[in-house]
Structure formats: structure tokens, C-alpha cells
Motif scaffolding. Structure first.
Motif, PDB file in Angstrom:
ATOM      1  N   TYR A 224       0.830  -1.206   0.000  1.00 19.39           N
ATOM      2  CA  TYR A 224       0.000   0.000   0.000  1.00 19.39           C
ATOM      3  C   TYR A 224       0.864   1.256   0.000  1.00 19.39           C
ATOM      4  O   TYR A 224       0.529   2.245  -0.655  1.00 19.39           O
ATOM      5  N   THR A 225       1.971   1.234   0.723  1.00 18.69           N
ATOM      6  CA  THR A 225       2.841   2.416   0.741  1.00 18.69           C
ATOM      7  C   THR A 225       3.454   2.661  -0.632  1.00 18.69           C
ATOM      8  O   THR A 225       3.825   3.792  -0.948  1.00 18.69           O
ATOM      9  N   ARG A 226       3.544   1.610  -1.458  1.00 19.41           N
ATOM     10  CA  ARG A 226       4.110   1.760  -2.801  1.00 19.41           C
ATOM     11  C   ARG A 226       3.073   2.209  -3.819  1.00 19.41           C
ATOM     12  O   ARG A 226       3.386   2.987  -4.724  1.00 19.41           O
ATOM     13  N   THR A 227       1.840   1.710  -3.666  1.00 16.93           N
ATOM     14  CA  THR A 227       0.818   1.971  -4.683  1.00 16.93           C
ATOM     15  C   THR A 227      -0.224   3.001  -4.267  1.00 16.93           C
ATOM     16  O   THR A 227      -0.885   3.585  -5.123  1.00 16.93           O
ATOM     17  N   LYS A 228      -0.394   3.187  -2.949  1.00 16.69           N
ATOM     18  CA  LYS A 228      -1.458   4.046  -2.410  1.00 16.69           C
ATOM     19  C   LYS A 228      -2.836   3.594  -2.885  1.00 16.69           C
ATOM     20  O   LYS A 228      -3.741   4.401  -3.074  1.00 16.69           O
ATOM     21  N   ARG A 229      -2.968   2.268  -3.054  1.00 15.93           N
ATOM     22  CA  ARG A 229      -4.257   1.711  -3.478  1.00 15.93           C
ATOM     23  C   ARG A 229      -4.622   0.527  -2.577  1.00 15.93           C
ATOM     24  O   ARG A 229      -3.848  -0.436  -2.444  1.00 15.93           O
ATOM     25  N   VAL A 230      -5.793   0.609  -1.977  1.00 15.33           N
ATOM     26  CA  VAL A 230      -6.255  -0.460  -1.104  1.00 15.33           C
ATOM     27  C   VAL A 230      -7.054  -1.507  -1.881  1.00 15.33           C
ATOM     28  O   VAL A 230      -7.238  -2.627  -1.396  1.00 15.33           O
ATOM     29  N   MET A 231      -7.479  -1.191  -3.105  1.00 15.80           N
ATOM     30  CA  MET A 231      -8.323  -2.110  -3.867  1.00 15.80           C
ATOM     31  C   MET A 231      -7.669  -3.459  -4.133  1.00 15.80           C
ATOM     32  O   MET A 231      -8.321  -4.503  -3.964  1.00 15.80           O
ATOM     33  N   PRO A 232      -6.389  -3.527  -4.526  1.00 18.22           N
ATOM     34  CA  PRO A 232      -5.785  -4.857  -4.722  1.00 18.22           C
ATOM     35  C   PRO A 232      -5.775  -5.686  -3.443  1.00 18.22           C
ATOM     36  O   PRO A 232      -5.915  -6.914  -3.492  1.00 18.22           O
ATOM     37  N   LEU A 233      -5.624  -5.030  -2.307  1.00 19.51           N
ATOM     38  CA  LEU A 233      -5.620  -5.740  -1.025  1.00 19.51           C
ATOM     39  C   LEU A 233      -7.005  -6.300  -0.722  1.00 19.51           C
ATOM     40  O   LEU A 233      -7.134  -7.423  -0.232  1.00 19.51           O
ATOM     41  N   VAL A 234      -8.031  -5.507  -1.005  1.00 20.57           N
ATOM     42  CA  VAL A 234      -9.409  -5.962  -0.798  1.00 20.57           C
ATOM     43  C   VAL A 234      -9.700  -7.162  -1.690  1.00 20.57           C
ATOM     44  O   VAL A 234     -10.298  -8.156  -1.254  1.00 20.57           O
ATOM     45  N   ILE A 235      -9.271  -7.089  -2.949  1.00 16.27           N
ATOM     46  CA  ILE A 235      -9.504  -8.194  -3.887  1.00 16.27           C
ATOM     47  C   ILE A 235      -8.798  -9.458  -3.404  1.00 16.27           C
ATOM     48  O   ILE A 235      -9.390 -10.550  -3.365  1.00 16.27           O
ATOM     49  N   ALA A 236      -7.530  -9.331  -3.014  1.00 10.42           N
ATOM     50  CA  ALA A 236      -6.771 -10.500  -2.556  1.00 10.42           C
ATOM     51  C   ALA A 236      -7.401 -11.109  -1.311  1.00 10.42           C
ATOM     52  O   ALA A 236      -7.579 -12.335  -1.216  1.00 10.42           O
ATOM     53  N   HIS A 237      -7.740 -10.263  -0.340  1.00 17.39           N
ATOM     54  CA  HIS A 237      -8.330 -10.746   0.912  1.00 17.39           C
ATOM     55  C   HIS A 237      -9.669 -11.421   0.644  1.00 17.39           C
ATOM     56  O   HIS A 237      -9.962 -12.499   1.198  1.00 17.39           O
ATOM     57  N   ALA A 238     -10.490 -10.814  -0.202  1.00 16.47           N
ATOM     58  CA  ALA A 238     -11.793 -11.401  -0.521  1.00 16.47           C
ATOM     59  C   ALA A 238     -11.627 -12.759  -1.184  1.00 16.47           C
ATOM     60  O   ALA A 238     -12.347 -13.719  -0.851  1.00 16.47           O
ATOM     61  N   LEU A 239     -10.685 -12.876  -2.108  1.00 19.00           N
ATOM     62  CA  LEU A 239     -10.468 -14.155  -2.792  1.00 19.00           C
ATOM     63  C   LEU A 239     -10.031 -15.240  -1.812  1.00 19.00           C
ATOM     64  O   LEU A 239     -10.513 -16.377  -1.871  1.00 19.00           O
ATOM     65  N   LEU A 240      -9.121 -14.888  -0.901  1.00 18.22           N
ATOM     66  CA  LEU A 240      -8.660 -15.864   0.090  1.00 18.22           C
ATOM     67  C   LEU A 240      -9.813 -16.364   0.949  1.00 18.22           C
ATOM     68  O   LEU A 240      -9.953 -17.570   1.203  1.00 18.22           O
ATOM     69  N   ASP A 241     -10.639 -15.433   1.406  1.00 20.50           N
ATOM     70  CA  ASP A 241     -11.754 -15.821   2.279  1.00 20.50           C
ATOM     71  C   ASP A 241     -12.845 -16.561   1.509  1.00 20.50           C
ATOM     72  O   ASP A 241     -13.467 -17.496   2.043  1.00 20.50           O
ATOM     73  N   ILE A 242     -13.094 -16.174   0.285  1.00 21.33           N
ATOM     74  CA  ILE A 242     -14.114 -16.868  -0.510  1.00 21.33           C
ATOM     75  C   ILE A 242     -13.706 -18.319  -0.731  1.00 21.33           C
ATOM     76  O   ILE A 242     -14.515 -19.247  -0.572  1.00 21.33           O
ATOM     77  N   VAL A 243     -12.442 -18.538  -1.083  1.00 22.39           N
ATOM     78  CA  VAL A 243     -11.964 -19.911  -1.287  1.00 22.39           C
ATOM     79  C   VAL A 243     -12.092 -20.712   0.006  1.00 22.39           C
ATOM     80  O   VAL A 243     -12.540 -21.865  -0.002  1.00 22.39           O
ATOM     81  N   ALA A 244     -11.717 -20.097   1.140  1.00 19.19           N
ATOM     82  CA  ALA A 244     -11.794 -20.809   2.419  1.00 19.19           C
ATOM     83  C   ALA A 244     -13.238 -21.085   2.821  1.00 19.19           C
ATOM     84  O   ALA A 244     -13.592 -22.223   3.158  1.00 19.19           O
ATOM     85  N   PHE A 245     -14.081 -20.050   2.794  1.00 25.36           N
ATOM     86  CA  PHE A 245     -15.463 -20.191   3.264  1.00 25.36           C
ATOM     87  C   PHE A 245     -16.283 -21.103   2.357  1.00 25.36           C
ATOM     88  O   PHE A 245     -16.908 -22.063   2.810  1.00 25.36           O
ATOM     89  N   VAL A 246     -16.286 -20.784   1.073  1.00 27.93           N
ATOM     90  CA  VAL A 246     -17.133 -21.524   0.132  1.00 27.93           C
ATOM     91  C   VAL A 246     -16.565 -22.918  -0.105  1.00 27.93           C
ATOM     92  O   VAL A 246     -17.311 -23.903  -0.157  1.00 27.93           O
ATOM     93  N   GLY A 247     -15.243 -23.007  -0.245  1.00 31.64           N
ATOM     94  CA  GLY A 247     -14.636 -24.323  -0.461  1.00 31.64           C
ATOM     95  C   GLY A 247     -14.930 -25.273   0.680  1.00 31.64           C
ATOM     96  O   GLY A 247     -15.281 -26.433   0.464  1.00 31.64           O
ATOM     97  N   PHE A 248     -14.822 -24.792   1.908  1.00 33.64           N
ATOM     98  CA  PHE A 248     -15.113 -25.640   3.064  1.00 33.64           C
ATOM     99  C   PHE A 248     -16.583 -26.025   3.090  1.00 33.64           C
ATOM    100  O   PHE A 248     -16.938 -27.172   3.371  1.00 33.64           O
ATOM    101  N   SER A 249     -17.452 -25.040   2.816  1.00 30.70           N
ATOM    102  CA  SER A 249     -18.889 -25.308   2.854  1.00 30.70           C
ATOM    103  C   SER A 249     -19.310 -26.373   1.840  1.00 30.70           C
ATOM    104  O   SER A 249     -20.137 -27.240   2.116  1.00 30.70           O
ATOM    105  N   LEU A 250     -18.696 -26.317   0.646  1.00 32.33           N
ATOM    106  CA  LEU A 250     -19.096 -27.222  -0.425  1.00 32.33           C
ATOM    107  C   LEU A 250     -18.388 -28.578  -0.346  1.00 32.33           C
ATOM    108  O   LEU A 250     -18.977 -29.606  -0.663  1.00 32.33           O
ATOM    109  N   PHE A 251     -17.116 -28.575   0.068  1.00 29.10           N
ATOM    110  CA  PHE A 251     -16.317 -29.793  -0.034  1.00 29.10           C
ATOM    111  C   PHE A 251     -15.727 -30.279   1.294  1.00 29.10           C
ATOM    112  O   PHE A 251     -15.087 -31.323   1.322  1.00 29.10           O
ATOM    113  N   GLY A 252     -15.963 -29.531   2.381  1.00 25.58           N
ATOM    114  CA  GLY A 252     -15.345 -29.897   3.655  1.00 25.58           C
ATOM    115  C   GLY A 252     -15.676 -31.303   4.113  1.00 25.58           C
ATOM    116  O   GLY A 252     -14.786 -32.097   4.432  1.00 25.58           O
TER     117      GLY A 252
END
Length: 258
Positions: A224-252
């Protein structure tokens, strides 16, 4: 427009954290102590998305209310970061705050690619760290979702993941680094405090997730200090949680988890 004093900004930060992730950090420490004094930490369990009612549509209502109200501190932060000098007369817009944080769609392609790269960079080592933490007995068993299987379960899990991503990245990275800078803190100190906060509100899961999330915080804050953009961080965090939450729910259960 008057520039807020450091004292006023410190009070502002305490209020924001008291209403959001600082409160979560305090509860997380207490929950960790509770688990450690009951049994070995490895025997504990941390459930991230719980059912709140045995009645389907009441459960759905509770889940959506939790998501909506959890985002109110984000609106508060955007309000604090709004530059009224840049707003048009009579315009109660958060536009300047979105631009300041880089939380917009000014460069969707680049943000998406950075988000995907970050998710891959953080995701695979996180699995290894979780396995190591379980083997060492310093991490609880984590159940990403315990929601009952309804037609709305997957959409709600996706919304929950997006909620966590927006709340954490906007407040812990974008907002706090801005305010810490106005306190006169050095960038390494600001990044360290932001990252330790991120780790602290995951302590209820054990010491492994604390370490993993603190390291993730350093990487995210540095970028963030390099890009001054929080959007890539939001996208990355959302993807990580979606894979964890949905993947576990469907295939756990199919792979023997849960």
C-alpha cells in the motif's frame, strides 16, 4: 478547513478501533485465554461463520444484518477521510476518501492482477503455516463455515468474505497508515503496529494465525505504501476468504473436514 490536532486524531483512531477491529482484538485475546485455560490449544475449535437460528429465513436475516452493521465503521472512516474542500457545494460525497485510499475502479485490470498475485502469494504459505501450527499444538482447528446448507449459503459466505476484506483493508491499512503518518510515526513503525493489530484480532484461532496474519499485514501494508491503493488488497483478501469459506462449505465434509 481546520486541520485536526494530533490529540483529536488519536481520539478518532481509538473511537474507530473501539467500534471495530480494536474491539475484536480485545475479545480475541480473552477468547484465546479462555481456550488455553480449558484444554490444550490444539484441542480447541474456532468457527468463523456460524448459524444464528434454526429457522432458515431468520438465520438469513441475522447473517445479512451482521454483514451490514459490520461495515458501518468503514463508512465512519470514509467520513473522517473525506476532504470537504474537494467536495462540490452541498455534495455529501465520500468521493475524495475513496480516491485517497485507492478504493475505486480507476484501474480495474491492474488491481485485479495484483489482487490475484497477492492471493496466490499469501494463500499457499498460509496452508503450510496452519498445518505447522496444528502439528506444534499452537493453532486451534479452524472451521471456516458452520452454516446450514440453504440456497443462500454460498452467496452469504461470499458477502461475508467481502465484508471482512473491506473492513480490514480499509481500516487497518488505508485509514491507520494515514493517521499514523499524521502522528509523525516512521513508516516501519506504522506498518509494524498495523500488522500486529491484524494478527491480534486473529489470536482466538491460536498463535499460528496470529503470526501468519501479522506477516500478511506487513506485505499488504508495504504494498500500500508503494501503490497508495487499497483495492488490490481488498480483492486478494476477498479471494482468500471466498476460497476458504465456500470451499469448506461445499467440499469440507467430502474430504473429511468439519
Amino acid at each position: 478547513m481546520l486541520v485536526p490536532s494530533r490529540r483529536r486524531l488519536r481520539l478518532e483512531v481509538w473511537i474507530v478501533l473501539g467500534l471495530s477491529l480494536g474491539q475484536s482484538a480485545v475479545y480475541s485475546v480473552v477468547q484465546l485465554l479462555d481456550k488455553m485455560t480449558r484444554a490444550p490449544l490444539a484441542e480447541g475449535t474456532s468457527t468463523l461463520n456460524r448459524s444464528q437460528s434454526t429457522r432458515e429465513y431468520f438465520d438469513l436475516t441475522y447473517q445479512l444484518l451482521d454483514i451490514i452493521f459490520a461495515l458501518v465503521p468503514v463508512l465512519l472512516v470514509l467520513y473522517f477521510l473525506t476532504d470537504q474542500r474537494q467536495a462540490a457545494p452541498g455534495e455529501g460525497s465520500f468521493g475524495s476518501a475513496f480516491r485517497k485510499l485507492g478504493f475505486d475502479f480507476a484501474r480495474p485490470g491492474k488491481d485485479l492482477l495484483q489482487g490475484l498475485g497477492l492471493a496466490a502469494l499469501i494463500g499457499l504459505p498460509s496452508l503450510g503455516l496452519y498445518a505447522a501450527g496444528r502439528a506444534l499444538g499452537i493453532t486451534t482447528a479452524i472451521i471456516p463455515s458452520a452454516l446450514d446448507a440453504y440456497w443462500w449459503t454460498v452467496p452469504v459466505l461470499i458477502l461475508s468474505a467481502m465484508r471482512h476484506a473491506v473492513l480490514e483493508e480499509v481500516i487497518v491499512v488505508g485509514y491507520l497508515l494515514d493517521r499514523f503518518g499524521k502522528f509523525g510515526w516512521s513508516m516501519p513503525l506504522a506498518i509494524a503496529v498495523s500488522s500486529l493489530l491484524r494478527g491480534s484480532y486473529h489470536l482466538y484461532q491460536g498463535f499460528g494465525p496470529f503470526i501468519g496474519n501479522a506477516v500478511m499485514g506487513v506485505v499488504f501494508a508495504w504494498l500500500y505504501t508503494r501503490t497508495k491503493r487499497v483495492m488490490p488488497l481488498v480483492i486478494a483478501h476477498a479471494l482468500l476468504d471466498i476460497v476458504a469459506f465456500v470451499g469448506f462449505s461445499l467440499f469440507g465434509k467430502a474430504v473429511g473436514l468439519g
